[in-house]
Scaffold this motif. Structure first.
Motif: not given
Length: 516
Positions: A299-320
């Motif tokens: 996966i090179r590009r992660i497409l998410v609804p604008a409303a969940v962009y910040d939460a997705a960044a936080e959740a992915i970053g936490a697991k990384l």
């Protein structure tokens, strides 16, 4: 002086007469072995494979050739432990990542052995039913598939030295076409060892399988009209292959798998914390870190609804942040190295280029390596980038960084998300995450035109889906446009590339005598 690996060509082991290229441990920096093919008689090698190997394979039925694949599986399983040792030393992969390559290749061979056995004791495949050529059924047309009377040249990539060979060789050998593999130099050791074990076991006819490790210079020049070439690698090299006289003038059939900006798409119905949201986060992290992101299907590009962009960044970053990086020999390490320092430099350059168009959301490069010297090891922690204006960040849709790097992109609505996915200009795979089955089905159909595979993940398949980047032999592997326009695997569809379709027009009696 390190050991010089031999090439197997024209039915015998041969070493090059040049200094060779040293293969190194990407974590420790130690020299491992050398590869070289300077001075090989390439016309002899191709003629031997084409004439001796091809004739021997075509004399067998599909069931008999399937038995050859089953025998190869047994040989590889017997030496499986040594392959893991080579992968750790030469590719810098942790055990689970080595398994994707090694066990994945063996599994694919086994599948084609079973499928080939079911084809039976025939040497020609029926392609559809006979049809009348006139008013009465006295003169008919029957389409056949017969093995091409050439050789299959594989020019492979560095990231899958085991699976990259066997996922191509399985349908080729089953079809009755001899194989010459040219592995990528950086990780050629594993390919060469596997071929050596199979040759030493004597389970294949002479000329059925050859390996040439070192420079690819002159290989394309040997191809004749009934040969085929399968290439996995960069779009730049793919362009050279397509323009080569063998392809452009002698009509050698070419299969290309090139760059691919694969995407993962979270549908609008998925809210923060929903099952679909969590499944996307888990899959993104896995795809960024398996084989250090060195997968053509990653996966090179992660497409998410604008409303969940910040939460997705936080959740992915936490697991990384929980991913330990370093020496794969340490059991606490979850992600090993890139395959070489050259690849590390290439990833750094690509990351710098993308950085001009994106924000840094998670930078795993700052975390200390485990049991590895950062001045020597080709290790790099995972990096998550983001661009709040997904339309303006054109570089994200045009440049693939072949490492543990992905970019998070927000979309306005589903039509916008689909348009962004299409901006990959042709990809191997996209994944859809959601719970609305009708919406997922519609999106899958809309994305199928620009993707070789659409992987749909709903909560009910959370524990059973095979993974975004996991290439299964039952499904097609390939993609249109930028991805190369090729097609591999897909069950027995893979045999099409190694066969010639021909229509036999004759009486019913003649057609009955074909023995189909």
């Amino acid at each position: 002086m390190t050991e010089l690996l031999a090439n197997f060509a024209a039915g015998r082991w041969q070493t090059g007469n040049g200094p060779g290229t040293v293969l190194s441990d990407p974590v420790l920096g130690d020299a491992l072995v050398r590869v070289d093919c300077t001075g090989l008689d390439l016309p002899e090698a191709f003629a031997f494979a084409r004439d001796r190997g091809g004739a021997a394979l075509r004399a067998m039925s599909y069931r008999e050739r399937a038995a050859l694949l089953a025998a190869v599986v047994k040989v590889l399983q017997a030496h499986r432990g040594s392959y893991y040792d080579i992968a750790t030393a030469n590719s810098g992969t942790v055990k689970n990542d080595s398994a994707v390559d090694i066990d994945g290749g063996i599994f694919t061979l086994g599948q084609y052995a079973r499928w080939g056995d079911a084809l039976g004791d025939v040497r020609v495949l029926r392609d559809g039913d006979a049809v009348k050529l006139g008013k009465e059924p006295v003169f008919l047309s029957q389409h056949l598939q017969v093995p091409t009377r050439g050789v299959a040249l594989f020019i492979n990539a560095f990231n899958f030295p085991a699976w990259g060979l066997w996922e191509k060789a399985a349908p080729a050998l089953l079809s009755g076409v001899p194989v010459i593999v040219k592995p990528a130099t950086a990780t050629a050791w594993l390919t060469q060892r596997m071929v050596k074990d199979v040759i030493d076991a004597g389970v294949l006819p002479a000329g059925a399988l050859s390996v040439i490790a070192g420079s690819s210079a002159g290989l394309m020049d040997q191809l004749q009209p009934f040969d085929v070439v399968s290439f996995t690698g960069s779009a730049e090299t793919a362009g050279v292959i397509r323009s080569h006289p063998a392809v452009a003038h002698r009509s050698v059939r070419a299969n290309i798998e090139a760059d691919s900006l694969n995407s993962a798409l979270l549908l609008p119905d998925a809210t923060v914390g929903s099952d679909a949201f969590n499944l996307l986060v888990r899959e993104v992290v896995r795809e960024m870190t398996v084989k250090s992101g060195q997968k053509c299907t990653a996966i090179r590009r992660i497409l998410v609804p604008a409303a969940v962009y910040d939460a997705a960044a936080e959740a992915i970053g936490a697991k990384l942040a929980g991913i330990s990086v370093g020496n794969p020999r340490n059991e606490s390490v979850r992600m090993g190295s890139l395959v070489s320092t050259a690849q590390l430099h290439a990833v750094r350059e690509g990351l710098a280029a993308l950085g001009a168009h994106t924000d840094m959301l998670h930078d795993g490069r700052a975390r200390p390596l485990v049991d590895a010297d950062p001045a020597v090891a080709a290790c790099m922690g995972p990096v998550l980038l983001g661009a709040r204006d997904a339309d303006a960040a054109s570089a994200v849709h045009d440049m693939e960084v072949f490492g543990p790097v992905a970019t998070l992109l927000p979309y306005r609505d589903l039509d916008h998300a689909l348009a962004l996915s299409h901006r990959g200009q042709g990809s191997l795979v996209t994944s859809l995450f959601g719970a609305d089955e009708a919406a997922l089905a519609d999106a899958a159909v809309q994305l199928a035109a620009s993707h070789g595979r659409v992987h749909v993940v709903t909560p009910d398949v959370a524990q059973t889906h095979t993974g975004h980047g996991n290439v299964m032999p039952m499904s097609q592997h390939g993609g249109p446009g930028r991805a190369g326009g090729g097609a591999e695997l897909g069950g027995l569809r893979a045999l099409d590339f190694y066969h010639q379709r021909s229509a036999v027009q004759a009486s019913p009696g003649v057609l009955a005598s074909l023995g189909l």
